[in-house]
Structure formats: C-alpha cells, structure tokens
Enzyme design. Structure first.
Site, PDB file in Angstrom:
ATOM      1  N   HIS A  16       0.759  -0.927  -0.554  1.00 59.51           N
ATOM      2  CA  HIS A  16      -0.445   0.066  -0.524  1.00 59.51           C
ATOM      3  C   HIS A  16       0.751   1.075  -0.504  1.00 59.51           C
ATOM      4  O   HIS A  16       1.902   1.335   0.732  1.00 59.51           O
ATOM      5  CB  HIS A  16      -0.664  -0.007   1.162  1.00 59.51           C
ATOM      6  CG  HIS A  16      -1.831   1.231   1.446  1.00 59.51           C
ATOM      7  ND1 HIS A  16      -2.790   0.832   2.754  1.00 59.51           N
ATOM      8  CD2 HIS A  16      -1.960   2.547   0.900  1.00 59.51           C
ATOM      9  CE1 HIS A  16      -3.359   2.438   1.712  1.00 59.51           C
ATOM     10  NE2 HIS A  16      -2.872   2.660   1.484  1.00 59.51           N
ATOM     11  N   HIS A  18       1.109   4.577  -2.653  1.00 59.85           N
ATOM     12  CA  HIS A  18       0.703   5.829  -3.784  1.00 59.85           C
ATOM     13  C   HIS A  18       2.269   6.714  -3.754  1.00 59.85           C
ATOM     14  O   HIS A  18       3.052   7.076  -2.831  1.00 59.85           O
ATOM     15  CB  HIS A  18      -0.018   6.508  -3.112  1.00 59.85           C
ATOM     16  CG  HIS A  18      -1.646   6.592  -2.387  1.00 59.85           C
ATOM     17  ND1 HIS A  18      -2.316   5.845  -2.674  1.00 59.85           N
ATOM     18  CD2 HIS A  18      -1.481   5.297  -0.556  1.00 59.85           C
ATOM     19  CE1 HIS A  18      -3.478   5.545  -2.194  1.00 59.85           C
ATOM     20  NE2 HIS A  18      -3.089   5.135  -0.738  1.00 59.85           N
ATOM     21  N   HIS A 196      -9.417   0.937  -0.736  1.00 55.89           N
ATOM     22  CA  HIS A 196      -9.317   1.874   0.250  1.00 55.89           C
ATOM     23  C   HIS A 196     -11.363   1.886   1.310  1.00 55.89           C
ATOM     24  O   HIS A 196     -12.195   2.437   0.894  1.00 55.89           O
ATOM     25  CB  HIS A 196      -8.810   3.256   0.895  1.00 55.89           C
ATOM     26  CG  HIS A 196      -7.623   3.777  -0.297  1.00 55.89           C
ATOM     27  ND1 HIS A 196      -7.246   2.794  -1.344  1.00 55.89           N
ATOM     28  CD2 HIS A 196      -6.785   4.625   0.573  1.00 55.89           C
ATOM     29  CE1 HIS A 196      -5.762   3.387  -0.842  1.00 55.89           C
ATOM     30  NE2 HIS A 196      -5.372   4.282   0.259  1.00 55.89           N
ATOM     31  N   GLU A 199     -10.725   3.633   6.088  1.00 55.20           N
ATOM     32  CA  GLU A 199      -9.993   4.389   7.185  1.00 55.20           C
ATOM     33  C   GLU A 199     -10.537   5.435   7.685  1.00 55.20           C
ATOM     34  O   GLU A 199     -10.527   5.784   8.841  1.00 55.20           O
ATOM     35  CB  GLU A 199      -9.402   4.415   5.862  1.00 55.20           C
ATOM     36  CG  GLU A 199      -8.182   6.018   6.357  1.00 55.20           C
ATOM     37  CD  GLU A 199      -7.077   6.655   5.042  1.00 55.20           C
ATOM     38  OE1 GLU A 199      -7.538   6.764   3.700  1.00 55.20           O
ATOM     39  OE2 GLU A 199      -5.902   7.208   5.161  1.00 55.20           O
ATOM     40  N   ASP A 277       2.113   4.089   2.807  1.00 51.86           N
ATOM     41  CA  ASP A 277       0.700   4.990   2.208  1.00 51.86           C
ATOM     42  C   ASP A 277       1.251   5.888   1.946  1.00 51.86           C
ATOM     43  O   ASP A 277       1.544   5.681   0.542  1.00 51.86           O
ATOM     44  CB  ASP A 277       0.040   5.305   3.342  1.00 51.86           C
ATOM     45  CG  ASP A 277      -1.683   5.614   3.076  1.00 51.86           C
ATOM     46  OD1 ASP A 277      -1.539   5.588   1.680  1.00 51.86           O
ATOM     47  OD2 ASP A 277      -2.142   6.294   3.679  1.00 51.86           O
ATOM     48  N   ASP A 278       1.357   6.730   2.179  1.00 55.36           N
ATOM     49  CA  ASP A 278       2.708   8.433   1.446  1.00 55.36           C
ATOM     50  C   ASP A 278       4.061   8.452   2.435  1.00 55.36           C
ATOM     51  O   ASP A 278       3.511   9.858   3.469  1.00 55.36           O
ATOM     52  CB  ASP A 278       2.034   9.485   1.371  1.00 55.36           C
ATOM     53  CG  ASP A 278       0.191   9.097   1.368  1.00 55.36           C
ATOM     54  OD1 ASP A 278       0.259   8.764  -0.408  1.00 55.36           O
ATOM     55  OD2 ASP A 278      -1.062   8.394   1.199  1.00 55.36           O
TER      56      ASP A 278
HETATM   57  N1  HPA Z   1      -6.906   8.384   1.251  1.00 53.49           N
HETATM   58  C1  HPA Z   1      -6.996   8.025   0.417  1.00 53.49           C
HETATM   59  N2  HPA Z   1      -6.484   8.255  -0.747  1.00 53.49           N
HETATM   60  C2  HPA Z   1      -5.571   8.779  -0.541  1.00 53.49           C
HETATM   61  C3  HPA Z   1      -4.692   8.044   0.542  1.00 53.49           C
HETATM   62  C4  HPA Z   1      -4.703   7.685   1.989  1.00 53.49           C
HETATM   63  O1  HPA Z   1      -4.233   7.021   2.946  1.00 53.49           O
HETATM   64  N3  HPA Z   1      -3.002   8.423   0.486  1.00 53.49           N
HETATM   65  C5  HPA Z   1      -3.161   8.799  -0.908  1.00 53.49           C
HETATM   66  N4  HPA Z   1      -3.918   9.062  -1.398  1.00 53.49           N
HETATM   67 ZN    ZN Z   2      -3.935   5.260   0.761  1.00 53.88          ZN
END
Ligand code: HPA
Ligand code: ZN
Length: 338
Positions: A16, A18, A196, A199, A277-278
């Site tokens: 996971h 991006h 997703h 969250e 994630d990021d």
């Molecule tokens: N959630 C939803 N969209 C996203 C995320 C995330 O954590 N990171 C990049 N786009």
């Molecule tokens: Zn994500």
C-alpha cells in the site's frame, strides 16, 4: 540483534504505497524548478511545516498540489526511482504501488506519459535493485464514475503493465457503491480489485468493497473492528488488510499509537500487513512504520515475522516468486529467532 536491526534485515513486501505520496520535498523543489513552476512555499522547511494534518482531506489538498509539478515522463521516472532506492536500503524486496492517473490527466498530462515514466523506473528497479513489483491504477473517488470509466478506457492498451485497480481519495460521502459498474467492467477486463475502505469511512463501506467491488484486499480497514460480524467474515476469508500505521497517526485516524488497532487485528487472526501509504508526508517508509508499531504496541519478533509473511501471502505475485520470498523469510526466521 536489536529489534531495529531485526526490522531492518527482515525481508519485506509493501502492498500500500501511493507513488505520488513518496514525493520528497527536496525532489519536489528540484522538479518544480526544472519545469519552471513556482511552489507556494518559500523553501523545503516551509513546505515541511505545512505537513500538519487534522484529517484525510487536509492531507489530500497538499498531496494533489505537490503532484501538480510532475509534467514529463522523466519526472515520473525520477519520482519512482527515488522511492525504489529508498526501499532498497530497507530490504523491501517486493512492492505493489498505486498511481492516481486522474490526478495528472485532469491537468492535461497524457496517461502514457505517467505510466511510461513509472513503469520504466519499476523495470529498472527490478533489473538493477532486484525489487519485484505490481502496479495498481487507482480511481479518485471524489470524481464521478464517468471519469473512472474514461480512465479505465485509457489503460486498456497498457493492460500488460497493470494488475489491479483501486479506489482512493476522499472516502466519506464517496462509498464503494458509487463505483460498482466500473469495477465490474475492470474485473471483466481481467483486473483484480482493491479499495480503500474503513480508513475514515464506516464499516458499511468495507462490506460494500467486499460485496460490490469484489476486492482481493482492503486498504486500511481499521474501522472494520467496530463491527464484530464483519471481523468474523474478514477472518474467515483471511482477507488481507493493508494497514498504514504512521499514516493513521498523522491523519488522526488514531489518536495515540498505543491504541493503534494493529495488535488487536493480529490477536483476532485478521490478515494484517504494515505499509507506508505516503511516506514523504507521514514521516517514514517501511522500517519506520514497523518500528513505531513495535515500540508502541510491544510487538514480538514473532509478530513481525507474521506481518511480513502476511504481506508476501497477500501479494499479487505468481506462486513461484511468492514461495521464494516466503522461504527467504523462513530462513531469516530460523537464523534470527529460533
Ligand atoms: N487515503 C485515501 N486516499 C489517499 C491516501 C489515503 O491514505 N493516500 C493517497 N491517497
Ligand atoms: Zn492509501
């Protein structure tokens, strides 16, 4: 061996990530300068100070603005290559990365420019760094289904490069049901699906992702724990959850890392994995994510092995490669734990 060394040396898979979220401020300024674009931040430190989020949307606004300096194929290549070098230093041997085509096509960048830059870097990563990969195209859920269909259309000639489609961006108010038809079409074209869910959105969105989008993995899935019946189902299915600890902390999905649900998920027998994630925005790549949950939740080395094993098992690679990685992990475990 210290726990830090153990985490560092353990072979890992990331499921996971991006790619636009791996855009480090230094590279962002470099590419912005190269393209003659002026960022609304004076310097790297000022930009970093803006990375203070109260929720997902506040992050997304900055994330899309940052991605806006990516113009040429070389830009997408450089972005991806920087990420691969980083994870190579952390013993991540396999990665499954998301890219958001609409973030770029909506501002006039050709789909081919985006995918070719990312894909060529991934091929080089495989050749030069030995990192295997899977590429996942993610639809932006704040846009409509027509736009998602258009994006699916552009990817068809690149079908050989992409294994799955996903769903990201602003979750609340944009349930999986909004994209049922385009996910049906994607599956008919042979793509696997992920989304997703849970969250910021409720457990009901996780049900929708399973029942309507027929996902092979849930990205995040934290709020599944609010629904005991859903938990039972996820355990019975051994449905992988791609959990992102530092992301959850920075976006205030969890208040305190000591109450992060990861340990509970493992105790319940859910197939949880650890991911970044990021990483450029949330303060860490794979090792930092493993480290923070280990310290905050007092995870054992056995737990860490389980998390890594879950990730290889939940990956979208062929069985031979999967077995190769699982046996590497097994060797690591025998040498360092048993
Ligand atoms: N959630 C939803 N969209 C996203 C995320 C995330 O954590 N990171 C990049 N786009
Ligand atoms: Zn994500």
């Amino acid at each position: 061996m210290t726990i830090r060394e153990f985490i560092h040396r353990m072979p890992k898979a990331e499921l996971h990530l991006h790619i636009e979220g791996s855009f480090e401020p230094e590279l962002m300024f470099k590419i912005a300068n190269r393209n003659g674009i002026k960022l609304p931040y004076r310097d790297i430190d000022t930009l970093k100070r803006a990375y203070n989020f109260n929720n997902l949307q506040e992050f997304l606004d900055i994330y899309y603005a940052g991605a806006g300096v990516l113009i040429t194929e070389q830009d997408f290549y450089d972005l991806t290559w920087a990420y691969l070098q980083k994870i190579h230093q952390q013993n991540v041997v396999h990665t499954e990365i998301f890219f958001d085509p609409q973030t770029h096509t909506e501002r006039g960048i050709a789909f081919d420019t985006v995918i070719n830059g990312i894909y060529n870097a991934l091929l080089d990563g495989q050749k030069k760094l030995g990192i295997s990969f899977v590429l996942i195209m993610s639809f932006l859920r704040h846009l409509d289904e027509t736009s998602a269909f258009k994006t699916l259309q552009s990817v068809l000639k690149h079908k050989d490069k992409i294994k799955a489609v996903g769903l990201d961006s602003s979750e609340v108010g944009n349930p999986p049901s909004k994209f049922k038809k385009v996910f049906d079409a994607a599956r008919q074209e042979g793509f696997l699906t992920v989304a997703h869910a849970g969250e910021e959105g409720p457990a009901a969105y996780v049900y929708e992702a399973l029942d309507l989008l027929k996902v092979s993995r849930i990205d995040h899935g934290n709020r599944s724990l609010e629904d005991a019946e859903l938990v039972d189902r996820l355990v019975a299915l051994q449905m992988p959850l791609t959990v992102c600890p530092l992301s959850n902390y920075k976006l205030k999905v969890v208040e305190d890392m000591r109450t992060h649900p990861l340990k509970k998920m493992l105790q319940l027998g859910m197939k949880a994995t650890v991911n970044s994630d990021d990483p450029a925005y949330f303060g860490g790549y794979m090792n930092e994510n493993f480290m923070i949950v280990t310290e905050s939740l007092d995870l054992s080395k056995e737990d860490l092995i389980q998390l890594s094993k879950n990730a290889f098992e939940a990956s979208f690679i062929n069985n031979d490669l999967k077995q190769k990685y699982l046996s590497q992990l097994d060797t690591f475990q025998k040498r360092n734990l048993l």
